[in-house]
Write a protein that holds these residues in place. Structure first.
Motif, PDB file in Angstrom:
ATOM      1  N   VAL A 160       0.844  -1.205   0.000  1.00 42.75           N
ATOM      2  CA  VAL A 160       0.000   0.000   0.000  1.00 42.75           C
ATOM      3  C   VAL A 160       0.878   1.253   0.000  1.00 42.75           C
ATOM      4  CG1 VAL A 160      -1.652   1.333   1.363  1.00 42.75           C
ATOM      5  CG2 VAL A 160      -1.962  -1.131   1.110  1.00 42.75           C
ATOM      6  N   ARG A 161       1.957   1.227   0.785  1.00 39.99           N
ATOM      7  CA  ARG A 161       2.817   2.406   0.896  1.00 39.99           C
ATOM      8  C   ARG A 161       3.562   2.701  -0.407  1.00 39.99           C
ATOM      9  NH1 ARG A 161       4.830   1.403   7.145  1.00 39.99           N
ATOM     10  NH2 ARG A 161       3.147   2.611   8.112  1.00 39.99           N
ATOM     11  N   VAL A 162       4.121   1.650  -1.053  1.00 37.68           N
ATOM     12  CA  VAL A 162       4.839   1.910  -2.307  1.00 37.68           C
ATOM     13  C   VAL A 162       3.855   2.298  -3.408  1.00 37.68           C
ATOM     14  CG1 VAL A 162       6.764   0.416  -1.688  1.00 37.68           C
ATOM     15  CG2 VAL A 162       4.851  -0.541  -2.995  1.00 37.68           C
ATOM     16  N   SER A 163       2.616   1.797  -3.320  1.00 36.32           N
ATOM     17  CA  SER A 163       1.591   2.190  -4.279  1.00 36.32           C
ATOM     18  C   SER A 163       1.214   3.659  -4.097  1.00 36.32           C
ATOM     19  CB  SER A 163       0.356   1.296  -4.115  1.00 36.32           C
ATOM     20  OG  SER A 163      -0.686   1.718  -4.958  1.00 36.32           O
ATOM     21  N   ILE A 222      -1.597   3.375 -16.569  1.00 27.95           N
ATOM     22  CA  ILE A 222      -1.463   1.923 -16.691  1.00 27.95           C
ATOM     23  C   ILE A 222      -0.715   1.351 -15.480  1.00 27.95           C
ATOM     24  CG2 ILE A 222      -0.688   0.024 -18.156  1.00 27.95           C
ATOM     25  CD1 ILE A 222      -0.608   1.980 -20.498  1.00 27.95           C
ATOM     26  N   VAL A 223       0.358   2.029 -15.074  1.00 28.59           N
ATOM     27  CA  VAL A 223       1.134   1.548 -13.932  1.00 28.59           C
ATOM     28  C   VAL A 223       0.304   1.581 -12.660  1.00 28.59           C
ATOM     29  CG1 VAL A 223       3.126   2.021 -12.455  1.00 28.59           C
ATOM     30  CG2 VAL A 223       3.362   2.170 -14.935  1.00 28.59           C
ATOM     31  N   GLU A 224      -0.480   2.643 -12.490  1.00 25.31           N
ATOM     32  CA  GLU A 224      -1.347   2.730 -11.306  1.00 25.31           C
ATOM     33  C   GLU A 224      -2.363   1.592 -11.292  1.00 25.31           C
ATOM     34  OE1 GLU A 224      -2.965   6.734 -11.199  1.00 25.31           O
ATOM     35  OE2 GLU A 224      -1.663   7.178  -9.486  1.00 25.31           O
ATOM     36  N   LYS A 225      -2.851   1.213 -12.459  1.00 24.00           N
ATOM     37  CA  LYS A 225      -3.782   0.086 -12.555  1.00 24.00           C
ATOM     38  C   LYS A 225      -3.087  -1.207 -12.142  1.00 24.00           C
ATOM     39  CE  LYS A 225      -5.242  -1.010 -16.677  1.00 24.00           C
ATOM     40  NZ  LYS A 225      -5.999  -1.021 -17.958  1.00 24.00           N
ATOM     41  N   SER A 226      -1.840  -1.361 -12.548  1.00 21.01           N
ATOM     42  CA  SER A 226      -1.076  -2.547 -12.171  1.00 21.01           C
ATOM     43  C   SER A 226      -0.795  -2.566 -10.670  1.00 21.01           C
ATOM     44  CB  SER A 226       0.253  -2.558 -12.949  1.00 21.01           C
ATOM     45  OG  SER A 226       1.004  -3.706 -12.638  1.00 21.01           O
ATOM     46  N   LEU A 227      -0.464  -1.404 -10.099  1.00 23.65           N
ATOM     47  CA  LEU A 227      -0.231  -1.309  -8.659  1.00 23.65           C
ATOM     48  C   LEU A 227      -1.489  -1.642  -7.866  1.00 23.65           C
ATOM     49  CD1 LEU A 227       1.959   1.926  -8.497  1.00 23.65           C
ATOM     50  CD2 LEU A 227       2.657  -0.325  -7.679  1.00 23.65           C
ATOM     51  N   ALA A 228      -2.623  -1.143  -8.337  1.00 21.89           N
ATOM     52  CA  ALA A 228      -3.891  -1.399  -7.646  1.00 21.89           C
ATOM     53  C   ALA A 228      -4.206  -2.893  -7.621  1.00 21.89           C
ATOM     54  CB  ALA A 228      -5.031  -0.623  -8.308  1.00 21.89           C
ATOM     55  N   LYS A 229      -3.952  -3.571  -8.733  1.00 23.87           N
ATOM     56  CA  LYS A 229      -4.182  -5.018  -8.790  1.00 23.87           C
ATOM     57  C   LYS A 229      -3.221  -5.749  -7.842  1.00 23.87           C
ATOM     58  CE  LYS A 229      -6.606  -7.042 -10.677  1.00 23.87           C
ATOM     59  NZ  LYS A 229      -7.870  -7.653 -10.226  1.00 23.87           N
ATOM     60  N   MET A 230      -1.959  -5.298  -7.782  1.00 23.68           N
ATOM     61  CA  MET A 230      -0.981  -5.905  -6.885  1.00 23.68           C
ATOM     62  C   MET A 230      -1.428  -5.791  -5.431  1.00 23.68           C
ATOM     63  SD  MET A 230       2.885  -4.562  -6.072  1.00 23.68           S
ATOM     64  CE  MET A 230       2.192  -3.162  -5.147  1.00 23.68           C
ATOM     65  N   VAL A 231      -1.911  -4.620  -5.042  1.00 23.49           N
ATOM     66  CA  VAL A 231      -2.363  -4.407  -3.662  1.00 23.49           C
ATOM     67  C   VAL A 231      -3.533  -5.324  -3.326  1.00 23.49           C
ATOM     68  CG1 VAL A 231      -3.443  -2.751  -2.082  1.00 23.49           C
ATOM     69  CG2 VAL A 231      -1.530  -2.035  -3.521  1.00 23.49           C
ATOM     70  N   VAL A 232      -4.441  -5.493  -4.278  1.00 23.26           N
ATOM     71  CA  VAL A 232      -5.620  -6.338  -4.059  1.00 23.26           C
ATOM     72  C   VAL A 232      -5.218  -7.794  -3.846  1.00 23.26           C
ATOM     73  CG1 VAL A 232      -7.691  -7.299  -5.157  1.00 23.26           C
ATOM     74  CG2 VAL A 232      -7.258  -4.847  -5.253  1.00 23.26           C
ATOM     75  N   ASP A 250      -7.265 -12.993 -11.800  1.00 23.00           N
ATOM     76  CA  ASP A 250      -6.439 -11.855 -11.394  1.00 23.00           C
ATOM     77  C   ASP A 250      -5.064 -11.921 -12.035  1.00 23.00           C
ATOM     78  OD1 ASP A 250      -8.305 -10.581  -9.801  1.00 23.00           O
ATOM     79  OD2 ASP A 250      -7.754 -11.684  -7.991  1.00 23.00           O
ATOM     80  N   PHE A 251      -4.505 -13.117 -12.127  1.00 22.82           N
ATOM     81  CA  PHE A 251      -3.173 -13.252 -12.722  1.00 22.82           C
ATOM     82  C   PHE A 251      -3.208 -12.928 -14.210  1.00 22.82           C
ATOM     83  CE2 PHE A 251       0.278 -15.847 -14.628  1.00 22.82           C
ATOM     84  CZ  PHE A 251       1.351 -15.193 -14.026  1.00 22.82           C
ATOM     85  N   LEU A 252      -4.263 -13.379 -14.903  1.00 17.66           N
ATOM     86  CA  LEU A 252      -4.397 -13.075 -16.332  1.00 17.66           C
ATOM     87  C   LEU A 252      -4.534 -11.577 -16.552  1.00 17.66           C
ATOM     88  CD1 LEU A 252      -4.706 -14.067 -19.226  1.00 17.66           C
ATOM     89  CD2 LEU A 252      -7.170 -14.310 -18.813  1.00 17.66           C
ATOM     90  N   GLU A 253      -5.301 -10.920 -15.683  1.00 15.67           N
ATOM     91  CA  GLU A 253      -5.471  -9.473 -15.799  1.00 15.67           C
ATOM     92  C   GLU A 253      -4.135  -8.757 -15.567  1.00 15.67           C
ATOM     93  OE1 GLU A 253      -8.011  -5.788 -13.752  1.00 15.67           O
ATOM     94  OE2 GLU A 253      -8.459  -7.885 -13.225  1.00 15.67           O
ATOM     95  N   ALA A 254      -3.378  -9.229 -14.569  1.00 19.71           N
ATOM     96  CA  ALA A 254      -2.081  -8.622 -14.283  1.00 19.71           C
ATOM     97  C   ALA A 254      -1.130  -8.790 -15.469  1.00 19.71           C
ATOM     98  CB  ALA A 254      -1.483  -9.247 -13.029  1.00 19.71           C
ATOM     99  N   GLY A 314       6.682  -1.900 -13.759  1.00 24.94           N
ATOM    100  CA  GLY A 314       5.732  -2.922 -14.187  1.00 24.94           C
ATOM    101  C   GLY A 314       6.329  -4.321 -14.091  1.00 24.94           C
ATOM    102  N   ASP A 315       7.630  -4.443 -14.408  1.00 22.41           N
ATOM    103  CA  ASP A 315       8.311  -5.738 -14.293  1.00 22.41           C
ATOM    104  C   ASP A 315       8.338  -6.208 -12.843  1.00 22.41           C
ATOM    105  OD1 ASP A 315       8.780  -5.806 -16.995  1.00 22.41           O
ATOM    106  OD2 ASP A 315      10.831  -5.029 -16.854  1.00 22.41           O
ATOM    107  N   TYR A 316       8.663  -5.298 -11.918  1.00 25.20           N
ATOM    108  CA  TYR A 316       8.714  -5.668 -10.506  1.00 25.20           C
ATOM    109  C   TYR A 316       7.340  -6.130 -10.017  1.00 25.20           C
ATOM    110  CZ  TYR A 316      13.031  -2.889 -10.768  1.00 25.20           C
ATOM    111  OH  TYR A 316      14.254  -2.385 -11.117  1.00 25.20           O
ATOM    112  N   ILE A 317       6.311  -5.435 -10.490  1.00 24.09           N
ATOM    113  CA  ILE A 317       4.946  -5.771 -10.051  1.00 24.09           C
ATOM    114  C   ILE A 317       4.542  -7.154 -10.553  1.00 24.09           C
ATOM    115  CG2 ILE A 317       2.507  -5.123 -10.211  1.00 24.09           C
ATOM    116  CD1 ILE A 317       3.502  -2.177 -10.465  1.00 24.09           C
TER     117      ILE A 317
END
Length: 567
Positions: free
Chosen positions: A367-370, A477-487, A499-503, A549-552
């Motif tokens: 959450v903090r890095v997002s 796009i990156v924010e969308k990826s971060l939001a999915k990671m947090v979820v 969720d993995f397919l979406e990521a 995006g790679d790290y996520i």
């Protein structure tokens, strides 16, 4: 010399009992794995199911301390409310009485032949690595029973009732009426806190009573002290924990203190009633001339009856008990933004369940890095120098927090890994270490983007509307990826196929957009739509977003690979 050998045998027997109880508890926890966590987290829909759950788990793992510490951990992790935790702790007090009945049954006859057979079986299971956790449980139980049997035989050989000094001491300290009860209550609490095992003190109490050295009512006073002593352990453990965790531990102490207060008001009548159940006539302060088995059964019966009655009385006052402990332990005025919320050094008693706390802390880190990405966007849009400096300093602070969290969580996980974990938990720790490292890289990427934005700000690079639109779209796009990671990290240790397919699709979108912009940037510089340095700064931001995006996606892959046993 003979007396010294007998004393060493007695101390060794108690140590063997304590170690056997610990090994048996850990073996059961490993066999159950995350199932115990699931049971505790889902079977507490109301206070009655919470009591049953606490009693069941404690009777299963043979450790009220483990159940209490686990409960406090869950409260700290936000998985249990304080009221749910109180009901579970009430149940743990009932479940811990099962240990006394094991001692009654296991200590009533010489079980050494069965014990040695069990040790052989356990060693075979452990060394052949077939059902090693079952072998650990069996050897723990065998050592516990061996310790009990040895303690009983040694106590009989010592003939404590025929030692004038011992007999005189207990005779004098048992003749003070209610003062004697308070004395033995304090002694029981102090001894339990000192050795960190109510089971060991219960075994000593049974030995003293069964050898006709200690009057039964004094032995029962020791048992009440043990109940309070075991709560001190959880309170000490919770000192470095969150406010809610300390409240849960305090509720345990208040619960037992209340029980001791009301039982003292009717103490002799209650003890007399328990004695009558076993056909024993009760005389206050006098040693009962009955069989050791009856005396041990009286102690176990009192222990069970006391905790059941105390729970029945207080089960209807859980909200009031919750308000009381909230009043005793007030909320902290301000939490340190950079401190860990769920992990505390004191809650390392049960390694299997410490993993859950680390998962919750990993989610907080995510959450903090997002949140840093939101700050980066604000920084990008800011032209005011004062506001720019303020936002940049905050991003820099968050990057330092993410670095510190990585070190602290990784250090905690390494300590957990030093414990005796199941194979599943070991793999889980490896996966968590990988995820923590990737999250720290996400924080670094955010800070790098902020640095490139600062270079643009200081260098007065004027981005075209085309460049600004592309950067902001990449941020989207990156924010969308971060939001999915947090979820996905919020749902501990699980990512669905959807969720993995979406990521993965988001990651493909980031990569494709990066490739498109990279190719177009060369064309735009060549056509002099903007100068080369502006193009370099522009692509630095885009490329750092792609790295993030790679790290996520590495985090998502770590969760997905573990699901298929690839880690």
């Amino acid at each position: 010399m003979h007396l010294l050998l007998e004393i060493l045998t007695m101390v060794g027997s108690v140590a063997l009992l304590m170690y056997g109880l610990k090994v048996m508890s850990e073996g059961l926890q490993k066999m159950a794995g995350s199932k115990l966590s699931s049971v505790l987290g889902t079977m507490t829909t109301n206070r009655f199911s919470g009591v049953l759950t606490g009693a069941f788990i404690t009777a299963s793992i043979q450790s009220s301390t483990a159940t209490t510490v686990m409960t406090v951990s869950f409260v700290s992790a936000g998985l249990l409310s304080l009221s749910q935790a109180i009901s579970v702790i009430m149940g743990a007090n009932i479940g811990t009485t099962f240990t006394a009945w094991i001692m009654v049954l296991g200590g009533s006859f010489d079980m050494r032949l069965l014990v040695y057979f069990a040790i052989v079986l356990a060693v075979i299971l452990i060394f052949t690595k077939k059902n090693a956790n079952m072998g650990e449980f069996i050897i723990g139980l065998a050592l516990l029973l061996l310790g009990l049997t040895t303690l009983k035989i040694n106590a009989n050989d010592m003939h404590l009732d025929q030692v004038p000094a011992v007999a005189h001491f207990f005779e004098v300290t048992s003749s003070w009426g209610y003062g004697s009860y308070f004395l033995y209550l304090i002694v029981g609490g102090c001894l339990t806190f000192a050795v960190q095992s109510s089971a060991a003190i219960m075994a000593i109490t049974m030995t003293l009573c069964s050898t006709h050295v200690l009057p039964i009512d004094m032995g029962i006073a020791l048992v009440m002290g043990e109940n309070i002593g075991t709560t001190i352990t959880s309170n000490v453990v919770a000192l470095s924990a969150s406010t809610q965790a300390r409240r849960a531990a305090m509720a345990h102490l208040v619960f037992n203190i209340f029980g001791v207060i009301w039982i003292l008001c009717i103490f002799r009548w209650f003890v007399s009633m328990i004695c009558q159940i076993w056909g024993v006539e009760f005389t206050p302060g006098q040693v009962s001339d009955v069989s050791p088995e009856q005396l041990n059964a009286i102690l176990a019966t009192f222990h069970t009856a006391f905790n059941v009655c105390n729970t029945c009385i207080l089960i209807g006052f859980v909200p009031q008990l919750e308000k009381l402990v909230c009043h005793i332990i007030a909320s902290k005025d301000k939490e340190d933004e950079g401190s860990l919320k769920f992990i505390t050094g004191g809650l390392m008693s049960t390694s299997e369940f410490s993993i859950l706390q680390a998962w919750k802390e990993i989610h907080v880190m995510a959450v903090r890095v997002s949140r840093m990405m939101t700050m980066v966007r604000d920084l990008y849009d800011t032209t005011d120098d004062s506001n720019f400096t303020s936002i940049y300093s905050r991003i820099e602070k968050y990057e330092g927090i993410s670095d510190r969290m990585e070190v602290e969580i990784a250090g905690y996980l390494n300590k957990v890994a030093d414990g005796r974990l199941s194979e599943q938990s070991k793999h889980e720790v490896h996966k968590m270490l990988r995820i923590v490292s990737e999250l720290e890289s996400v924080g670094d990427a955010n800070f790098n983007i902020a640095r490139y934005i600062m270079f643009r700000h200081k260098g007065k690079y004027a981005f075209t509307d085309y460049q600004n639109d592309n950067v902001k779209h990449m941020f989207d796009i990156v924010e969308k990826s971060l939001a999915k990671m947090v979820v996905v990290l919020e749902d501990v240790n699980y990512i669905s196929d959807e969720d993995f397919l979406e990521a993965r699709n988001i990651e493909f979108e980031i990569n494709n957009f990066r490739d498109l912009l990279k190719a177009q940037n060369i064309v735009n510089v060549t056509e002099h739509q903007y100068d080369y340095l502006t193009g370099v700064n522009y692509m630095d931001i885009i490329l750092e977003c792609e790295k993030m995006g790679d790290y996520i996606i590495n985090i998502d892959e770590a969760l997905n690979d573990h699901k298929f046993g690839k880690l």
